[in-house]
Design a protein around this motif. Structure first.
Motif, PDB file in Angstrom:
ATOM      1  N   THR A  67       0.796  -1.266  -0.010  1.00 61.09           N
ATOM      2  CA  THR A  67       0.048  -0.121  -0.061  1.00 61.09           C
ATOM      3  C   THR A  67       0.814   1.167  -0.169  1.00 61.09           C
ATOM      4  N   GLY A  68       1.988   1.158   0.614  1.00 60.44           N
ATOM      5  CA  GLY A  68       2.863   2.407   0.543  1.00 60.44           C
ATOM      6  C   GLY A  68       2.794   3.172   1.798  1.00 60.44           C
ATOM      7  N   ASP A  69       1.402   3.627   1.962  1.00 59.27           N
ATOM      8  CA  ASP A  69       1.044   4.787   2.669  1.00 59.27           C
ATOM      9  C   ASP A  69      -0.059   4.547   3.693  1.00 59.27           C
ATOM     10  N   ALA A  70       0.267   3.443   4.484  1.00 56.03           N
ATOM     11  CA  ALA A  70      -1.025   3.216   5.335  1.00 56.03           C
ATOM     12  C   ALA A  70      -0.570   2.616   6.918  1.00 56.03           C
ATOM     13  N   ALA A  71       0.306   3.482   7.310  1.00 58.41           N
ATOM     14  CA  ALA A  71       0.691   3.260   8.610  1.00 58.41           C
ATOM     15  C   ALA A  71      -0.415   2.910   9.665  1.00 58.41           C
ATOM     16  N   GLU A  72      -1.368   4.108   9.278  1.00 57.45           N
ATOM     17  CA  GLU A  72      -2.468   3.960  10.466  1.00 57.45           C
ATOM     18  C   GLU A  72      -3.286   2.935  10.248  1.00 57.45           C
ATOM     19  N   VAL A  73      -3.380   1.798   9.361  1.00 56.21           N
ATOM     20  CA  VAL A  73      -3.959   0.782   9.496  1.00 56.21           C
ATOM     21  C   VAL A  73      -3.364  -0.289  10.739  1.00 56.21           C
ATOM     22  N   GLN A  74      -1.883  -0.322  10.650  1.00 55.41           N
ATOM     23  CA  GLN A  74      -1.206  -0.988  11.617  1.00 55.41           C
ATOM     24  C   GLN A  74      -1.489  -0.357  13.250  1.00 55.41           C
ATOM     25  N   ASN A  75      -1.819   1.135  13.125  1.00 56.87           N
ATOM     26  CA  ASN A  75      -2.103   1.701  14.429  1.00 56.87           C
ATOM     27  C   ASN A  75      -3.522   1.032  14.909  1.00 56.87           C
ATOM     28  N   SER A  76      -4.398   0.927  14.125  1.00 56.89           N
ATOM     29  CA  SER A  76      -5.730   0.498  14.592  1.00 56.89           C
ATOM     30  C   SER A  76      -5.518  -0.877  15.488  1.00 56.89           C
ATOM     31  N   PHE A  77      -4.615  -1.536  14.744  1.00 54.93           N
ATOM     32  CA  PHE A  77      -4.525  -3.031  15.544  1.00 54.93           C
ATOM     33  C   PHE A  77      -3.550  -2.839  16.814  1.00 54.93           C
ATOM     34  N   THR A  78      -2.594  -2.026  16.845  1.00 54.41           N
ATOM     35  CA  THR A  78      -1.825  -1.857  18.005  1.00 54.41           C
ATOM     36  C   THR A  78      -2.259  -0.844  19.106  1.00 54.41           C
ATOM     37  N   TYR A  79      -2.459   0.300  18.774  1.00 55.63           N
ATOM     38  CA  TYR A  79      -2.967   1.416  19.746  1.00 55.63           C
ATOM     39  C   TYR A  79      -4.642   1.098  19.805  1.00 55.63           C
ATOM     40  N   GLY A  80      -5.119   0.693  18.616  1.00 59.53           N
ATOM     41  CA  GLY A  80      -6.767   0.641  18.974  1.00 59.53           C
ATOM     42  C   GLY A  80      -6.769  -0.765  19.615  1.00 59.53           C
ATOM     43  N   GLY A  81      -6.076  -1.832  19.463  1.00 60.60           N
ATOM     44  CA  GLY A  81      -6.087  -3.011  20.166  1.00 60.60           C
ATOM     45  C   GLY A  81      -5.910  -2.633  21.641  1.00 60.60           C
ATOM     46  N   CYS A  82      -4.823  -1.849  22.034  1.00 50.56           N
ATOM     47  CA  CYS A  82      -4.440  -1.497  23.349  1.00 50.56           C
ATOM     48  C   CYS A  82      -5.801  -0.852  23.888  1.00 50.56           C
ATOM     49  N   THR A  83      -6.238   0.005  23.256  1.00 49.80           N
ATOM     50  CA  THR A  83      -7.362   0.650  23.892  1.00 49.80           C
ATOM     51  C   THR A  83      -8.690  -0.187  24.310  1.00 49.80           C
ATOM     52  N   MET A  84      -8.781  -1.394  23.393  1.00 54.78           N
ATOM     53  CA  MET A  84      -9.897  -2.182  23.629  1.00 54.78           C
ATOM     54  C   MET A  84      -9.492  -3.025  24.849  1.00 54.78           C
ATOM     55  N   LEU A  85      -8.192  -3.435  24.885  1.00 59.60           N
ATOM     56  CA  LEU A  85      -7.856  -4.441  25.987  1.00 59.60           C
ATOM     57  C   LEU A  85      -7.776  -3.852  27.341  1.00 59.60           C
ATOM     58  N   GLN A  86      -7.683  -2.372  27.349  1.00 54.48           N
ATOM     59  CA  GLN A  86      -7.833  -1.866  28.699  1.00 54.48           C
ATOM     60  C   GLN A  86      -9.087  -2.026  29.400  1.00 54.48           C
ATOM     61  N   TYR A  87     -10.088  -2.482  28.633  1.00 57.09           N
ATOM     62  CA  TYR A  87     -11.461  -2.541  29.349  1.00 57.09           C
ATOM     63  C   TYR A  87     -11.761  -4.088  29.156  1.00 57.09           C
ATOM     64  N   PRO A  88     -12.739  -4.356  30.090  1.00 59.07           N
ATOM     65  CA  PRO A  88     -12.924  -5.978  30.196  1.00 59.07           C
ATOM     66  C   PRO A  88     -13.615  -6.205  28.975  1.00 59.07           C
ATOM     67  N   PRO A  89     -13.436  -7.545  28.728  1.00 58.70           N
ATOM     68  CA  PRO A  89     -14.103  -8.211  27.400  1.00 58.70           C
ATOM     69  C   PRO A  89     -15.514  -8.184  27.417  1.00 58.70           C
ATOM     70  N   THR A  90     -16.172  -8.443  28.641  1.00 57.14           N
ATOM     71  CA  THR A  90     -17.612  -8.186  28.960  1.00 57.14           C
ATOM     72  C   THR A  90     -18.304  -6.879  28.245  1.00 57.14           C
ATOM     73  N   VAL A  91     -17.703  -5.879  28.097  1.00 59.75           N
ATOM     74  CA  VAL A  91     -17.859  -4.607  27.388  1.00 59.75           C
ATOM     75  C   VAL A  91     -18.370  -4.717  26.033  1.00 59.75           C
ATOM     76  N   PHE A  92     -17.563  -5.723  25.423  1.00 59.08           N
ATOM     77  CA  PHE A  92     -17.456  -5.651  23.970  1.00 59.08           C
ATOM     78  C   PHE A  92     -18.494  -6.670  23.471  1.00 59.08           C
ATOM     79  N   ALA A  93     -18.986  -6.558  22.162  1.00 59.90           N
ATOM     80  CA  ALA A  93     -19.851  -7.746  21.390  1.00 59.90           C
ATOM     81  C   ALA A  93     -19.189  -9.059  21.068  1.00 59.90           C
ATOM     82  N   LYS A  94     -19.698 -10.056  21.389  1.00 62.02           N
ATOM     83  CA  LYS A  94     -19.263 -11.226  21.122  1.00 62.02           C
ATOM     84  C   LYS A  94     -18.553 -11.570  19.856  1.00 62.02           C
TER      85      LYS A  94
END
Lengths: 278, 267
Positions: free
Chosen positions: A184-211
């Motif tokens: 893609t050449g120019d999509a560093a932000e997709v990676q951020n969704s999984f790393t930073y975004g993932g970490c934001t999600m993992l801060q909260y308990p899994p019970t908060v999210f949809a199955k």
């Protein structure tokens, strides 16, 4: 000199040596502006701590979120933050590869006698990321201190293993993201969704999210192994997906397994690289 | 005026060329929107009416925040690093010789960038959020118009703050530290982290009068109709315009102090 020495070691040793030299160079360069270094390190710690401040403000209004108390969430928050910080410091700048591909400076890296991944990982090594690791470990320490856990040898061992295996899983995601940028050449932000975004999600308990979301981050991009599954075991809580308790100990294995597709993707990426010519 | 319009159009076009980066940004904003939305649902399930919002309004807050994030440079980004680089390399001397006002030049360029990002990175996440969650988006076109005016003022306030941050490079040479501090303040005080109405007690009242609240909290409340009647909305816009003027004025003072410093270095 470098070529002579590198002949003696295997590619891994060679890579580590190159990595170490480049990291040392960037640290020296960072220390030129010492005030700025202190400010950025503190700044990074504060930025990431703000997420926890937000959670604390939430808890000034409620006693539990998704059925979890503040110290329980602090364990999730701190471990994930420390893991991401560690991965981010050791190879967080792999996301700069898109910029290197665009401006053609990746060519220079390809002709150097050091593996490209080592060079890309060490690129602009940022010691300031100690800030995130430090605050993550601090919050996790507070959680472990405050929580009323029935500690067993396995659970005690699981805490450091969780942080290190978590960092390895994030690292694999970063390498995959970097490989993706060859296409893609120019999509560093997709990676951020999984790393930073993932970490934001993992801060909260899994019970908060949809199955469905939980299934996705357990079986597809196995972020649940970064901290959810080990931490649920430490806290003595069941996994919302009904997985057995022993999966909590699988994080190191999962980290190892996810590195296989990551390294294959990386190899394919480097092989497919065609210089811009500029 | 024509000059600044051309500069703004240039800023717009410049960002429009990053197609894949924009798509990646849309993806990121949408992913974050989903994650934050679930945590807000958990919070508002526990405390309905928290911060004066019902759950649909809280979810609207999440998705509109994601839409404004890149445009208002709420978690960093924008032009300030480029300005600092020009100061560090000395290219700024060339800029000062141009027959254009330095602050207005950068304002025009940054507004061009912001308008592109509002369209490129703002619309899709909001639509995705509206499809997946029940949002409290208004149907009254006047309310949307007021919201757009409020967003424009938010962009100017955001610019004015970041312009000062950029100019600090005249004194510090390396802007990385101050940029991080500015981002910390913006994330915390704009409402990006949590709506400012959820911040407790006197501290909550204090953060709501700071300039950062003009960057997100105020446009959001204008959209959600939190200000009663025309008078309330006018007051909200006046609050933003007031901060815009104060900050642009302070930026000018800082700029003239900084340019005097350039002459000293040049001699």
């Amino acid at each position: 000199m470098v070529a002579g020495e590198s002949r003696r070691g295997g590619p891994v040793r060679e890579g580590l040596r190159g990595y170490r030299l480049i990291v040392a160079m960037w640290i020296r360069s960072t220390m030129t502006y010492r005030t700025s270094f202190v400010m950025t390190t503190v700044g990074h710690a504060v930025i990431t701590l703000l997420d926890f401040v937000a959670i604390s403000i939430m808890f000034s209004h409620v006693d539990a979120l998704g059925g979890f108390t503040l110290p329980e969430i602090a364990l999730l928050y701190g471990s994930c933050s420390a893991s991401l910080g560690l991965a981010d410091m050791l190879l967080g700048n792999t996301d700069r590869i898109g910029a290197r591909i665009r401006d053609g400076s990746l060519d220079t890296m390809l002709v150097r006698p050091v593996p490209v991944l080592a060079q890309v990982a060490a690129d602009r090594f940022a010691l300031r990321r100690l800030g995130r690791i430090g605050q993550g470990l601090g919050v996790m320490g507070w959680a472990v201190w405050t929580l009323d856990v029935d500690w067993t040898a396995g659970k005690v061992l699981l805490v450091p293993v969780m942080v290190i295996a978590g960092a390895a899983i994030f690292a694999a995601v970063m390498v995959t993201g970097a490989a993706f940028q060859f296409v893609t050449g120019d999509a560093a932000e997709v990676q951020n969704s999984f790393t930073y975004g993932g970490c934001t999600m993992l801060q909260y308990p899994p019970t908060v999210f949809a199955k469905d979301l939980l299934r996705g981050v357990t079986f597809i991009v196995p972020l649940a192994f970064v901290n959810w599954l080990p931490a649920l075991h430490v806290l003595g809580r069941p996994d919302p997906l009904g997985l057995p308790g022993w999966v909590a100990y699988l994080s190191p294995l999962v980290a190892f397994v996810v590195f296989l597709p990551a390294s294959l993707a990386w190899r394919a990426g480097v092989r497919s690289y065609r210089s811009t010519g500029s | 005026m024509d000059l600044y319009l051309a500069v703004a159009a240039g800023g717009f076009r410049r960002y429009a060329t990053y197609g894949i980066a924009t798509a990646a940004g849309v993806f990121t904003n949408t992913v974050f929107g989903f994650i934050v939305a679930y945590t807000y649902i958990a919070l508002w399930d526990e405390r309905p009416g928290l911060g004066g919002y019902d759950q649909a309004q809280a979810l609207t807050f999440v998705w509109v925040s994601q839409s404004l994030l890149a445009a208002a440079a709420l978690i960093g980004g924008g032009f300030q690093e480029e300005l600092q680089e020009r100061i560090r390399t000395g290219d700024i001397a060339v800029d000062l010789y141009r027959p254009a006002d330095l602050q207005m030049w950068w304002l025009a360029a940054d507004l061009g960038r912001a308008v592109f990002q509002l369209l490129g990175r703002g619309v899709v996440p909001l639509v995705a959020g509206a499809l997946a969650f029940p949002l409290a988006l208004p149907v009254d076109p006047l309310r949307w118009l007021l919201f757009l005016v409020s967003v424009l003022l938010a962009l100017v306030v955001s610019f004015a703050l970041r312009y000062m941050v950029g100019l600090v490079a005249f004194w510090l040479m390396d802007g990385a530290g101050i940029n991080i501090m500015a981002t910390v303040a913006s994330i915390f005080f704009s409402g990006m982290l949590l709506p400012l109405t959820v911040f407790p007690g006197g501290f909550g009242e204090f953060v709501r009068v700071l300039p950062w609240s003009a960057m997100l909290q105020v446009p959001m409340d204008v959209l959600l109709g939190k200000h009663s009647g025309a008078g309330g909305a006018a007051e909200a816009l006046a609050f933003q315009a007031g901060w815009a003027l104060v900050l642009l004025g302070t930026g000018r003072l800082l700029q003239s102090a900084a340019t005097r410093k350039v002459v000293v270095q040049g001699g």
